[in-house]
Design a protein around this motif. Sequence first.
Motif, PDB file in Angstrom:
ATOM      1  N   VAL A  35      88.137  55.286  20.466  1.00  0.00           N
ATOM      2  CA  VAL A  35      89.478  55.862  20.586  1.00  0.00           C
ATOM      3  C   VAL A  35      90.355  54.800  21.231  1.00  0.00           C
ATOM      4  CG1 VAL A  35      90.857  57.716  21.594  1.00  0.00           C
ATOM      5  CG2 VAL A  35      88.518  58.182  20.834  1.00  0.00           C
ATOM      6  N   LYS A  36      91.394  54.390  20.522  1.00  0.00           N
ATOM      7  CA  LYS A  36      92.268  53.335  21.041  1.00  0.00           C
ATOM      8  C   LYS A  36      93.065  53.826  22.245  1.00  0.00           C
ATOM      9  CE  LYS A  36      92.723  50.590  16.966  1.00  0.00           C
ATOM     10  NZ  LYS A  36      93.330  49.334  16.625  1.00  0.00           N
ATOM     11  N   GLU A  37      93.178  52.930  23.210  1.00  0.00           N
ATOM     12  CA  GLU A  37      93.981  53.209  24.396  1.00  0.00           C
ATOM     13  C   GLU A  37      95.391  52.674  24.192  1.00  0.00           C
ATOM     14  OE1 GLU A  37      91.232  53.084  28.300  1.00  0.00           O
ATOM     15  OE2 GLU A  37      91.700  51.136  27.457  1.00  0.00           O
ATOM     16  N   PRO A  38      96.343  53.267  24.883  1.00  0.00           N
ATOM     17  CA  PRO A  38      97.688  52.712  24.824  1.00  0.00           C
ATOM     18  C   PRO A  38      97.730  51.353  25.535  1.00  0.00           C
ATOM     19  CG  PRO A  38      97.637  54.682  26.222  1.00  0.00           C
ATOM     20  CD  PRO A  38      96.264  54.477  25.677  1.00  0.00           C
ATOM     21  N   VAL A  39      98.764  50.584  25.264  1.00  0.00           N
ATOM     22  CA  VAL A  39      98.923  49.296  25.931  1.00  0.00           C
ATOM     23  C   VAL A  39      98.930  49.515  27.445  1.00  0.00           C
ATOM     24  CG1 VAL A  39     100.462  47.320  26.232  1.00  0.00           C
ATOM     25  CG2 VAL A  39     100.207  48.355  23.976  1.00  0.00           C
ATOM     26  N   GLY A  40      98.148  48.726  28.151  1.00  0.00           N
ATOM     27  CA  GLY A  40      98.070  48.861  29.604  1.00  0.00           C
ATOM     28  C   GLY A  40      96.936  49.761  30.061  1.00  0.00           C
ATOM     29  N   GLY A  41      96.264  50.417  29.142  1.00  0.00           N
ATOM     30  CA  GLY A  41      95.127  51.260  29.502  1.00  0.00           C
ATOM     31  C   GLY A  41      95.472  52.738  29.569  1.00  0.00           C
ATOM     32  N   ALA A  42      94.427  53.531  29.596  1.00  0.00           N
ATOM     33  CA  ALA A  42      94.580  54.987  29.585  1.00  0.00           C
ATOM     34  C   ALA A  42      95.350  55.504  30.789  1.00  0.00           C
ATOM     35  CB  ALA A  42      93.204  55.648  29.522  1.00  0.00           C
ATOM     36  N   GLN A  43      95.185  54.840  31.928  1.00  0.00           N
ATOM     37  CA  GLN A  43      95.855  55.305  33.141  1.00  0.00           C
ATOM     38  C   GLN A  43      97.368  55.146  33.065  1.00  0.00           C
ATOM     39  OE1 GLN A  43      94.046  52.556  32.886  1.00  0.00           O
ATOM     40  NE2 GLN A  43      95.106  50.877  33.876  1.00  0.00           N
ATOM     41  N   ARG A  44      97.852  54.273  32.186  1.00  0.00           N
ATOM     42  CA  ARG A  44      99.293  54.051  32.071  1.00  0.00           C
ATOM     43  C   ARG A  44      99.925  54.912  30.977  1.00  0.00           C
ATOM     44  NH1 ARG A  44     101.087  49.231  34.809  1.00  0.00           N
ATOM     45  NH2 ARG A  44      99.263  48.191  35.657  1.00  0.00           N
ATOM     46  N   GLY A  45      99.109  55.496  30.146  1.00  0.00           N
ATOM     47  CA  GLY A  45      99.629  56.349  29.079  1.00  0.00           C
ATOM     48  C   GLY A  45      98.770  57.588  28.943  1.00  0.00           C
ATOM     49  N   ARG A  46      98.781  58.394  29.968  1.00  0.00           N
ATOM     50  CA  ARG A  46      97.897  59.568  30.001  1.00  0.00           C
ATOM     51  C   ARG A  46      98.149  60.520  28.847  1.00  0.00           C
ATOM     52  NH1 ARG A  46      98.657  60.135  36.360  1.00  0.00           N
ATOM     53  NH2 ARG A  46      97.116  58.584  36.972  1.00  0.00           N
ATOM     54  N   LYS A  47      99.404  60.803  28.573  1.00  0.00           N
ATOM     55  CA  LYS A  47      99.728  61.750  27.494  1.00  0.00           C
ATOM     56  C   LYS A  47      99.223  61.227  26.153  1.00  0.00           C
ATOM     57  CE  LYS A  47     103.471  64.208  25.259  1.00  0.00           C
ATOM     58  NZ  LYS A  47     104.898  64.367  25.093  1.00  0.00           N
ATOM     59  N   GLU A  48      99.478  59.954  25.865  1.00  0.00           N
ATOM     60  CA  GLU A  48      99.027  59.361  24.609  1.00  0.00           C
ATOM     61  C   GLU A  48      97.504  59.349  24.514  1.00  0.00           C
ATOM     62  OE1 GLU A  48     101.116  57.876  26.753  1.00  0.00           O
ATOM     63  OE2 GLU A  48     103.008  57.632  25.680  1.00  0.00           O
ATOM     64  N   THR A  49      96.857  59.067  25.636  1.00  0.00           N
ATOM     65  CA  THR A  49      95.396  59.039  25.663  1.00  0.00           C
ATOM     66  C   THR A  49      94.819  60.419  25.393  1.00  0.00           C
ATOM     67  OG1 THR A  49      95.420  57.190  27.220  1.00  0.00           O
ATOM     68  CG2 THR A  49      93.379  58.475  27.079  1.00  0.00           C
ATOM     69  N   ILE A  50      95.360  61.428  26.039  1.00  0.00           N
ATOM     70  CA  ILE A  50      94.888  62.796  25.843  1.00  0.00           C
ATOM     71  C   ILE A  50      95.073  63.213  24.388  1.00  0.00           C
ATOM     72  CG2 ILE A  50      95.366  65.222  26.423  1.00  0.00           C
ATOM     73  CD1 ILE A  50      95.958  64.160  29.313  1.00  0.00           C
ATOM     74  N   GLU A  51      96.200  62.864  23.795  1.00  0.00           N
ATOM     75  CA  GLU A  51      96.448  63.188  22.385  1.00  0.00           C
ATOM     76  C   GLU A  51      95.462  62.466  21.475  1.00  0.00           C
ATOM     77  OE1 GLU A  51     100.569  62.495  21.427  1.00  0.00           O
ATOM     78  OE2 GLU A  51     101.246  63.956  22.905  1.00  0.00           O
ATOM     79  N   ALA A  52      95.209  61.178  21.742  1.00  0.00           N
ATOM     80  CA  ALA A  52      94.287  60.397  20.918  1.00  0.00           C
ATOM     81  C   ALA A  52      92.867  60.947  21.004  1.00  0.00           C
ATOM     82  CB  ALA A  52      94.314  58.931  21.336  1.00  0.00           C
ATOM     83  N   VAL A  53      92.438  61.297  22.209  1.00  0.00           N
ATOM     84  CA  VAL A  53      91.092  61.863  22.385  1.00  0.00           C
ATOM     85  C   VAL A  53      91.001  63.219  21.687  1.00  0.00           C
ATOM     86  CG1 VAL A  53      89.456  62.787  24.087  1.00  0.00           C
ATOM     87  CG2 VAL A  53      90.593  60.591  24.503  1.00  0.00           C
ATOM     88  N   GLY A  54      92.039  64.030  21.820  1.00  0.00           N
ATOM     89  CA  GLY A  54      92.051  65.338  21.151  1.00  0.00           C
ATOM     90  C   GLY A  54      91.946  65.207  19.639  1.00  0.00           C
ATOM     91  N   LYS A  55      92.672  64.248  19.071  1.00  0.00           N
ATOM     92  CA  LYS A  55      92.617  64.032  17.616  1.00  0.00           C
ATOM     93  C   LYS A  55      91.241  63.534  17.188  1.00  0.00           C
ATOM     94  CE  LYS A  55      97.525  63.183  16.916  1.00  0.00           C
ATOM     95  NZ  LYS A  55      98.563  62.197  16.567  1.00  0.00           N
ATOM     96  N   ALA A  56      90.640  62.661  17.997  1.00  0.00           N
ATOM     97  CA  ALA A  56      89.308  62.156  17.668  1.00  0.00           C
ATOM     98  C   ALA A  56      88.271  63.276  17.711  1.00  0.00           C
ATOM     99  CB  ALA A  56      88.918  61.031  18.631  1.00  0.00           C
ATOM    100  N   ILE A  57      88.351  64.124  18.720  1.00  0.00           N
ATOM    101  CA  ILE A  57      87.420  65.253  18.826  1.00  0.00           C
ATOM    102  C   ILE A  57      87.617  66.210  17.648  1.00  0.00           C
ATOM    103  CG2 ILE A  57      86.838  67.325  20.173  1.00  0.00           C
ATOM    104  CD1 ILE A  57      87.450  65.634  22.702  1.00  0.00           C
ATOM    105  N   GLU A  58      88.857  66.489  17.321  1.00  0.00           N
ATOM    106  CA  GLU A  58      89.154  67.378  16.194  1.00  0.00           C
ATOM    107  C   GLU A  58      88.587  66.817  14.893  1.00  0.00           C
ATOM    108  OE1 GLU A  58      93.017  69.516  14.098  1.00  0.00           O
ATOM    109  OE2 GLU A  58      93.333  68.082  15.702  1.00  0.00           O
ATOM    110  N   ALA A  59      88.760  65.527  14.653  1.00  0.00           N
ATOM    111  CA  ALA A  59      88.256  64.905  13.436  1.00  0.00           C
ATOM    112  C   ALA A  59      86.734  64.959  13.373  1.00  0.00           C
ATOM    113  CB  ALA A  59      88.732  63.460  13.342  1.00  0.00           C
ATOM    114  N   MET A  60      86.082  64.697  14.500  1.00  0.00           N
ATOM    115  CA  MET A  60      84.620  64.717  14.507  1.00  0.00           C
ATOM    116  C   MET A  60      84.078  66.135  14.343  1.00  0.00           C
ATOM    117  SD  MET A  60      83.499  61.661  17.011  1.00  0.00           S
ATOM    118  CE  MET A  60      81.935  61.490  16.166  1.00  0.00           C
ATOM    119  N   LEU A  61      84.734  67.108  14.948  1.00  0.00           N
ATOM    120  CA  LEU A  61      84.304  68.498  14.773  1.00  0.00           C
ATOM    121  C   LEU A  61      84.476  68.938  13.325  1.00  0.00           C
ATOM    122  CD1 LEU A  61      85.610  70.208  18.028  1.00  0.00           C
ATOM    123  CD2 LEU A  61      83.229  69.767  17.385  1.00  0.00           C
ATOM    124  N   LYS A  62      85.541  68.466  12.690  1.00  0.00           N
ATOM    125  CA  LYS A  62      85.767  68.796  11.281  1.00  0.00           C
ATOM    126  C   LYS A  62      84.647  68.218  10.412  1.00  0.00           C
ATOM    127  CE  LYS A  62      90.021  68.951   9.938  1.00  0.00           C
ATOM    128  NZ  LYS A  62      91.380  68.625   9.484  1.00  0.00           N
TER     129      LYS A  62
END
Length: 71
Positions: A16-43
């Motif tokens: 799961v790609k992190e935003p520029v600067g790391g997950a700690q600098r883009g929490r919202k984007e990271t949470i969305e990316a992880v959610g999409k990855a989990i959704e895709a894998m569950l599908k």
Amino acid sequence: LTAGDLQKPGVIDRIVKEPVGGAQRGRKETIEAVGKAIEAMLKELSGKKPEALIKDRRQKYLEMGTKGLAA
């Protein structure tokens, strides 16, 4: 170790790609990316029967020891 190092031998399934600067600098984007990855894998897994899921997971763990980081 990097995510790429762990993906080669099959320890992890997806990166799961992190935003520029790391997950700690883009929490919202990271949470969305992880959610999409989990959704895709569950599908991907949702159509499989439990027996197939167990068999595939077992095979994954058996094969992990046959692929080294240098492979």
